[in-house]
Write an enzyme that holds these catalytic residues in place. Structure first.
Site, PDB file in Angstrom:
ATOM      1  N   HIS A 151     -84.967 106.498 -33.536  1.00 56.43           N
ATOM      2  CA  HIS A 151     -85.907 107.975 -33.820  1.00 56.43           C
ATOM      3  C   HIS A 151     -86.701 108.153 -34.536  1.00 56.43           C
ATOM      4  O   HIS A 151     -87.564 109.309 -35.216  1.00 56.43           O
ATOM      5  CB  HIS A 151     -85.437 109.193 -33.188  1.00 56.43           C
ATOM      6  CG  HIS A 151     -84.546 109.675 -35.272  1.00 56.43           C
ATOM      7  ND1 HIS A 151     -83.284 110.172 -35.081  1.00 56.43           N
ATOM      8  CD2 HIS A 151     -85.313 109.501 -36.257  1.00 56.43           C
ATOM      9  CE1 HIS A 151     -83.217 109.940 -36.300  1.00 56.43           C
ATOM     10  NE2 HIS A 151     -83.790 109.560 -36.542  1.00 56.43           N
ATOM     11  N   HIS A 156     -84.532 117.094 -39.545  1.00 57.25           N
ATOM     12  CA  HIS A 156     -84.605 116.846 -40.649  1.00 57.25           C
ATOM     13  C   HIS A 156     -85.397 117.524 -41.482  1.00 57.25           C
ATOM     14  O   HIS A 156     -85.968 117.620 -42.235  1.00 57.25           O
ATOM     15  CB  HIS A 156     -85.610 115.534 -40.488  1.00 57.25           C
ATOM     16  CG  HIS A 156     -85.017 114.461 -39.442  1.00 57.25           C
ATOM     17  ND1 HIS A 156     -84.421 114.241 -38.557  1.00 57.25           N
ATOM     18  CD2 HIS A 156     -84.612 113.153 -40.638  1.00 57.25           C
ATOM     19  CE1 HIS A 156     -84.076 112.934 -38.108  1.00 57.25           C
ATOM     20  NE2 HIS A 156     -84.035 112.363 -39.195  1.00 57.25           N
ATOM     21  N   HIS A 161     -80.713 101.913 -42.548  1.00 54.65           N
ATOM     22  CA  HIS A 161     -82.306 102.089 -43.576  1.00 54.65           C
ATOM     23  C   HIS A 161     -81.544 103.374 -44.831  1.00 54.65           C
ATOM     24  O   HIS A 161     -81.332 103.996 -44.457  1.00 54.65           O
ATOM     25  CB  HIS A 161     -83.210 103.517 -42.807  1.00 54.65           C
ATOM     26  CG  HIS A 161     -82.771 104.127 -42.041  1.00 54.65           C
ATOM     27  ND1 HIS A 161     -81.939 104.755 -40.432  1.00 54.65           N
ATOM     28  CD2 HIS A 161     -83.400 105.459 -41.767  1.00 54.65           C
ATOM     29  CE1 HIS A 161     -82.315 105.780 -40.418  1.00 54.65           C
ATOM     30  NE2 HIS A 161     -82.994 105.998 -41.283  1.00 54.65           N
ATOM     31  N   GLU A 197     -76.843 108.285 -39.766  1.00 55.21           N
ATOM     32  CA  GLU A 197     -77.740 108.822 -37.914  1.00 55.21           C
ATOM     33  C   GLU A 197     -76.884 107.729 -37.002  1.00 55.21           C
ATOM     34  O   GLU A 197     -76.011 108.199 -35.974  1.00 55.21           O
ATOM     35  CB  GLU A 197     -79.060 108.926 -38.205  1.00 55.21           C
ATOM     36  CG  GLU A 197     -80.140 109.283 -38.640  1.00 55.21           C
ATOM     37  CD  GLU A 197     -81.583 109.084 -39.100  1.00 55.21           C
ATOM     38  OE1 GLU A 197     -81.896 109.597 -39.295  1.00 55.21           O
ATOM     39  OE2 GLU A 197     -81.593 107.867 -38.630  1.00 55.21           O
TER      40      GLU A 197
END
Ligand code: DHB
Ligand code: FE
Length: 280
Positions: A12, A59, A193, A240
């Site tokens: 995303h 977020h 990441h 995530e």
């Protein structure tokens, strides 16, 4: 009765949304990423979902560190996006389906999952970017949506095992909705990441490839990881992955892989894409 037509998981990364806005899909940097979505669009044309349950992590647009639900679900007929920066244009409001949402809430609660219910909910890039990848046309997203937000931001985070159980309960909740409704489950984020700190830019292809194989064959293997183990293997934002686990577990134990793609890097992230269907 409602029926799950399948599951899509995709990264995303906000830069994807900015690239869409600038029409950069065919540029050399972006082509290996966007090119993989043709097969997804063909599959969506075939299965024609009417609603999407979107499992993502906010977020900081809707929830912040002062109040951060572990699991939250939208229960509204409309969800708005807002300016987060990143060069992302604000998307038009998304259609919700409050009746479907409240059915999911009732079923999940009876199944011992007490989600925070949100009758107003701003949806951020982790919701808007994947929907734009699936339905790239101008204007409003064509399906009704139910946002399900998982805390991947402020520790302690829900364990992968807990997220797998939530996904199974979500699958039962969707299947027990009495209306005829074709439902797509969308899990967003990942794969490996890390956006800040000493390991900023960290990517682990071997771990990601193992995760993508386990999504098909053995999601329980991923549920045996602890959050610290995932942080170590996939970076601090690699957690995530739990959104993928919720989406995967909404399907049955046996699945068929329709399509997958893995491309490194987009921005700071290893981008993974999977389309899975229940196997007969
Ligand atoms: C990036 C990745 C994310 O998951 C996110 O939420 C924001 C930025 C990135 O790779 O730039
Ligand atoms: Fe993210």
């Amino acid at each position: 009765m409602a029926r799950i037509v399948g599951m899509v998981t995709t990264s995303h990364i906000p830069a994807i949304g900015a690239a869409i806005a600038k029409g950069q899909q065919d540029e050399p940097y972006w082509k290996p990423f966007f090119g993989a979505f043709g097969a997804v669009h063909a599959w969506l044309d075939k299965v024609r979902p009417e609603a999407a349950v979107v499992v993502y992590n906010d977020h900081g647009l809707q929830f912040f560190l002062d109040k951060l639900p572990t699991f939250a679900i939208g229960a509204a007929d409309e969800y708005r996006n807002a300016d987060e920066g990143w060069g992302l244009p604000v998307q038009p409001p998304y259609r919700g389906d409050a009746a479907f949402s409240w059915h999911l809430v009732e079923s999940l609660m009876a199944d011992e999952f007490d989600l925070t219910t949100c009758q107003e909910m701003l949806v951020d890039h982790a919701f808007t970017v994947p929907l734009k990848l699936l339905w790239p046309g101008a204007g409003r997203c064509p399906v009704r949506t139910v946002p399900v937000s998982v805390n991947t931001i402020q520790h302690p985070l829900p364990t992968p095992a807990r997220c797998l159980k939530l996904g199974r309960a979500l699958g039962r909740a969707i299947a027990s909705y009495p209306e005829d409704l074709k439902v797509l489950v969308l899990g967003t984020g990942g794969l490996s990441h890390q956006l800040d700190g000493k390991r900023a830019g960290f990517i682990n292809r071997g771990f990601d490839e193992m995760c993508m194989a386990a999504m098909v064959e053995d999601p329980d293997a991923l549920a045996r990881y602890s959050i610290p183990q995932i942080v170590e293997a996939a970076g601090s934002q690699g957690v995530e992955l739990v959104n993928w686990l919720v989406a995967r577990a909404a399907l049955g134990p046996r699945v068929a892989k329709v399509h997958s793609n893995y491309h490194v890097p987009i921005s700071n992230t290893a981008s993974g894409l999977m389309v899975l269907e229940n196997a007969n």
